[in-house]
Write an enzyme that holds these catalytic residues in place. Structure first.
Site, PDB file in Angstrom:
ATOM      1  N   SER A 127       0.824  -1.207   0.000  1.00 44.68           N
ATOM      2  CA  SER A 127       0.000   0.000   0.000  1.00 44.68           C
ATOM      3  C   SER A 127       0.857   1.255   0.000  1.00 44.68           C
ATOM      4  CB  SER A 127      -0.920  -0.016   1.206  1.00 44.68           C
ATOM      5  OG  SER A 127      -0.209  -0.388   2.348  1.00 44.68           O
ATOM      6  N   HIS A 148      -2.742  -2.882  -6.041  1.00 48.26           N
ATOM      7  CA  HIS A 148      -3.139  -2.535  -4.670  1.00 48.26           C
ATOM      8  C   HIS A 148      -4.653  -2.571  -4.507  1.00 48.26           C
ATOM      9  CE1 HIS A 148      -3.565   0.678  -1.351  1.00 48.26           C
ATOM     10  NE2 HIS A 148      -3.469  -0.522  -0.832  1.00 48.26           N
ATOM     11  N   GLU A 160      -5.641  -0.134  -7.430  1.00 48.01           N
ATOM     12  CA  GLU A 160      -4.641   0.805  -7.966  1.00 48.01           C
ATOM     13  C   GLU A 160      -3.560  -0.014  -8.676  1.00 48.01           C
ATOM     14  OE1 GLU A 160      -3.664   4.666  -5.318  1.00 48.01           O
ATOM     15  OE2 GLU A 160      -3.497   2.806  -4.227  1.00 48.01           O
ATOM     16  N   ASN A 198      -3.650   6.093  -0.570  1.00 42.90           N
ATOM     17  CA  ASN A 198      -3.078   6.219   0.773  1.00 42.90           C
ATOM     18  C   ASN A 198      -2.291   7.510   0.961  1.00 42.90           C
ATOM     19  OD1 ASN A 198      -4.209   3.965   1.866  1.00 42.90           O
ATOM     20  ND2 ASN A 198      -2.553   2.612   1.219  1.00 42.90           N
TER      21      ASN A 198
HETATM   22  N1  CAA Z   1     -16.210  -9.746   2.621  1.00 45.24           N
HETATM   23  C1  CAA Z   1     -15.433  -9.287   3.611  1.00 45.24           C
HETATM   24  N2  CAA Z   1     -15.829  -8.363   4.496  1.00 45.24           N
HETATM   25  C2  CAA Z   1     -17.044  -7.828   4.323  1.00 45.24           C
HETATM   26  C3  CAA Z   1     -17.892  -8.238   3.286  1.00 45.24           C
HETATM   27  C4  CAA Z   1     -17.432  -9.251   2.415  1.00 45.24           C
HETATM   28  N3  CAA Z   1     -18.172  -9.716   1.444  1.00 45.24           N
HETATM   29  N4  CAA Z   1     -19.035  -7.523   3.369  1.00 45.24           N
HETATM   30  C5  CAA Z   1     -18.912  -6.705   4.426  1.00 45.24           C
HETATM   31  N5  CAA Z   1     -17.669  -6.828   4.985  1.00 45.24           N
HETATM   32  C6  CAA Z   1     -17.299  -6.422   6.341  1.00 45.24           C
HETATM   33  C7  CAA Z   1     -17.070  -5.153   7.009  1.00 45.24           C
HETATM   34  O1  CAA Z   1     -15.818  -4.799   7.126  1.00 45.24           O
HETATM   35  C8  CAA Z   1     -17.673  -5.374   8.414  1.00 45.24           C
HETATM   36  O2  CAA Z   1     -17.048  -6.370   9.209  1.00 45.24           O
HETATM   37  P1  CAA Z   1     -17.717  -7.147  10.532  1.00 45.24           P
HETATM   38  O3  CAA Z   1     -19.160  -7.462  10.271  1.00 45.24           O
HETATM   39  O4  CAA Z   1     -16.925  -8.404  10.611  1.00 45.24           O
HETATM   40  O5  CAA Z   1     -17.561  -6.259  11.707  1.00 45.24           O
HETATM   41  C9  CAA Z   1     -18.923  -5.859   8.011  1.00 45.24           C
HETATM   42  O6  CAA Z   1     -18.524  -6.693   6.947  1.00 45.24           O
HETATM   43  C10 CAA Z   1     -19.905  -4.805   7.738  1.00 45.24           C
HETATM   44  O7  CAA Z   1     -20.797  -5.453   7.027  1.00 45.24           O
HETATM   45  P2  CAA Z   1     -22.037  -4.710   6.432  1.00 45.24           P
HETATM   46  O8  CAA Z   1     -22.785  -5.738   5.653  1.00 45.24           O
HETATM   47  O9  CAA Z   1     -22.753  -4.003   7.551  1.00 45.24           O
HETATM   48  O10 CAA Z   1     -21.343  -3.722   5.441  1.00 45.24           O
HETATM   49  P3  CAA Z   1     -21.707  -2.231   5.185  1.00 45.24           P
HETATM   50  O11 CAA Z   1     -22.688  -2.196   4.128  1.00 45.24           O
HETATM   51  O12 CAA Z   1     -21.942  -1.503   6.466  1.00 45.24           O
HETATM   52  O13 CAA Z   1     -20.323  -1.692   4.595  1.00 45.24           O
HETATM   53  C11 CAA Z   1     -18.048  -1.179   4.468  1.00 45.24           C
HETATM   54  C12 CAA Z   1     -19.126  -1.956   5.226  1.00 45.24           C
HETATM   55  C13 CAA Z   1     -18.133  -1.501   2.985  1.00 45.24           C
HETATM   56  C14 CAA Z   1     -16.719  -1.653   5.014  1.00 45.24           C
HETATM   57  C15 CAA Z   1     -18.286   0.374   4.644  1.00 45.24           C
HETATM   58  O14 CAA Z   1     -18.349   0.679   6.011  1.00 45.24           O
HETATM   59  C16 CAA Z   1     -17.182   1.195   4.012  1.00 45.24           C
HETATM   60  O15 CAA Z   1     -17.171   1.459   2.841  1.00 45.24           O
HETATM   61  N6  CAA Z   1     -16.174   1.626   4.844  1.00 45.24           N
HETATM   62  C17 CAA Z   1     -15.011   2.306   4.346  1.00 45.24           C
HETATM   63  C18 CAA Z   1     -14.016   1.284   3.852  1.00 45.24           C
HETATM   64  C19 CAA Z   1     -12.790   1.915   3.264  1.00 45.24           C
HETATM   65  O16 CAA Z   1     -12.597   3.123   3.229  1.00 45.24           O
HETATM   66  N7  CAA Z   1     -11.903   1.051   2.795  1.00 45.24           N
HETATM   67  C20 CAA Z   1     -10.653   1.476   2.234  1.00 45.24           C
HETATM   68  C21 CAA Z   1      -9.636   1.434   3.302  1.00 45.24           C
HETATM   69  S1  CAA Z   1      -8.104   2.023   2.707  1.00 45.24           S
HETATM   70  C22 CAA Z   1      -7.402   0.726   2.014  1.00 45.24           C
HETATM   71  O17 CAA Z   1      -7.866  -0.373   2.010  1.00 45.24           O
HETATM   72  C23 CAA Z   1      -6.084   1.007   1.448  1.00 45.24           C
HETATM   73  C24 CAA Z   1      -4.960   0.604   2.289  1.00 45.24           C
HETATM   74  O18 CAA Z   1      -3.976   0.132   1.747  1.00 45.24           O
HETATM   75  C25 CAA Z   1      -4.918   0.879   3.745  1.00 45.24           C
END
Ligand code: CAA
Length: 299
Positions: A127, A148, A160, A198
């Protein structure tokens, strides 16, 4: 470059290195898109956990009506695992998704290369780390690039793509086509620290941690402020816990070292949380404590 190394690759067999959150997510989307997948990790226990998580996570998609149960079973049948690198010997592409640590990734690539087919492509899901530097330790920098994925991989639409200085057009175009077959949209970044997403996101999360550290507001106020004030799906502290505070710190450190600008200095509170082993969701505690039915702020 020898003839095998110039050959055009059609990707059908995928290898994934690392059975953590990102590696399992990558294996999940590859298998669900019809690719034959092998996950490699040094820990058999971690590999078992990954397969259980993939089963559970495809199950969420089945429950939401996005995936048929028969497709879930077919995807799971396409996934094999192994704790010896030789399992990656017949792969068309190998995607490395180990911990965000440059020396560890370099060691993995050095150990891996002798096992690979001559025309295999290599990608890193790093990342933030330089693709050019990682490629330089391999025997195939022209067949190496950054791929990524975002977390959670099965849900997020973006990949990415990052070319190292030596990445060939053939490699880039084969990997872009592969990403599209996974149903992902792609953006292309030059090889600079933390690329596009990032470079912008992690300093924002670091700033949220400074906002907490300087006593401007508490955890809930910061997260509610950004969720309702800017329509972000998660607040920044919730998101930092979700990504992993060790990963956030590693990326901030790469930005700070790589761009030599004090505006990228990691917040001391982030450092302290990581030193405490409070890494967010994966350890059960970060800016929230996840041990009860609802997350509770730790400050
Ligand atoms: N597979 C894996 N995890 C899943 C999933 C799937 N099919 N569907 C949902 N999730 C995960 C969520 O992380 C969360 O985990 P827990 O239930 O175990 O606590 C849960 O499932 C939430 O489920 P929901 O059905 O309620 O999902 P939602 O509709 O509320 O959306 C989300 C969850 C998509 C994560 C939303 O909150 C979101 O978009 N958050 C922002 C995520 C983000 O910004 N990601 C980028 C991070 S930066 C990055 O990744 C780059 C890096 O290098 C750091």
């Amino acid at each position: 470059m020898n003839e095998a190394a110039k050959a055009l690759v059609t990707i059908s067999k995928v290898g994934v290195i690392g059975a953590g959150q990102m590696g399992s997510g990558i294996a999940h989307v590859c298998a669900l898109s019809g690719f034959d997948v092998v996950i490699y990790d040094i820990s058999d226990e971690q590999l078992k956990k990954a397969v259980t998580n993939i089963d559970k996570n495809i199950g969420r998609q089945v429950n939401k009506g996005f995936v048929a149960e028969a497709d879930k079973q077919a995807a799971l049948a396409r996934i094999k695992t192994g704790s010896s690198m030789s399992v990656l010997g017949d792969r068309d592409v190998v995607i490395e998704a180990a911990t965000e640590n440059e020396e560890l990734k370099k060691k993995i690539f050095r150990d891996l290369c002798p096992h690979l087919k001559a025309d295999a492509l290599l990608c890193s899901n790093t990342s933030s780390i330089s693709i050019t530097r990682l490629a330089a330790v391999t025997d195939r920098p022209e067949r190496f690039m950054g791929m990524h994925f975002m977390n959670p991989v099965p849900v997020m639409k973006l990949v990415e793509l990052i070319r190292g200085i030596a990445t060939s057009e053939m490699t880039f175009s084969a990997v872009r086509t592969f990403a599209e077959k996974l149903g992902k949209n792609t953006v292309t970044s030059e090889d600079f620290p933390a690329f596009i997403v990032n470079r912008i996101l992690i300093p924002m999360l670091n700033e949220a941690i400074y906002t907490l550290y300087e006593g401007v507001a508490n955890v809930r106020a910061i997260d509610v402020g950004m969720k309702l004030g800017v329509n972000h799906p998660m607040g920044p502290l919730e998101l930092a816990d979700f990504i992993g505070l060790d990963t956030c710190l590693a990326i901030m450190t790469t930005l700070h070292d790589g761009l030599a600008d004090t505006k990228y200095r990691p917040c001391p509170l982030l450092v302290k949380y990581v030193e405490a082993g409070w890494l967010g969701r994966k350890t059960g505690k970060g800016f929230y404590d996840y041990s009860g039915p609802e997350p509770v702020p730790t400050r």
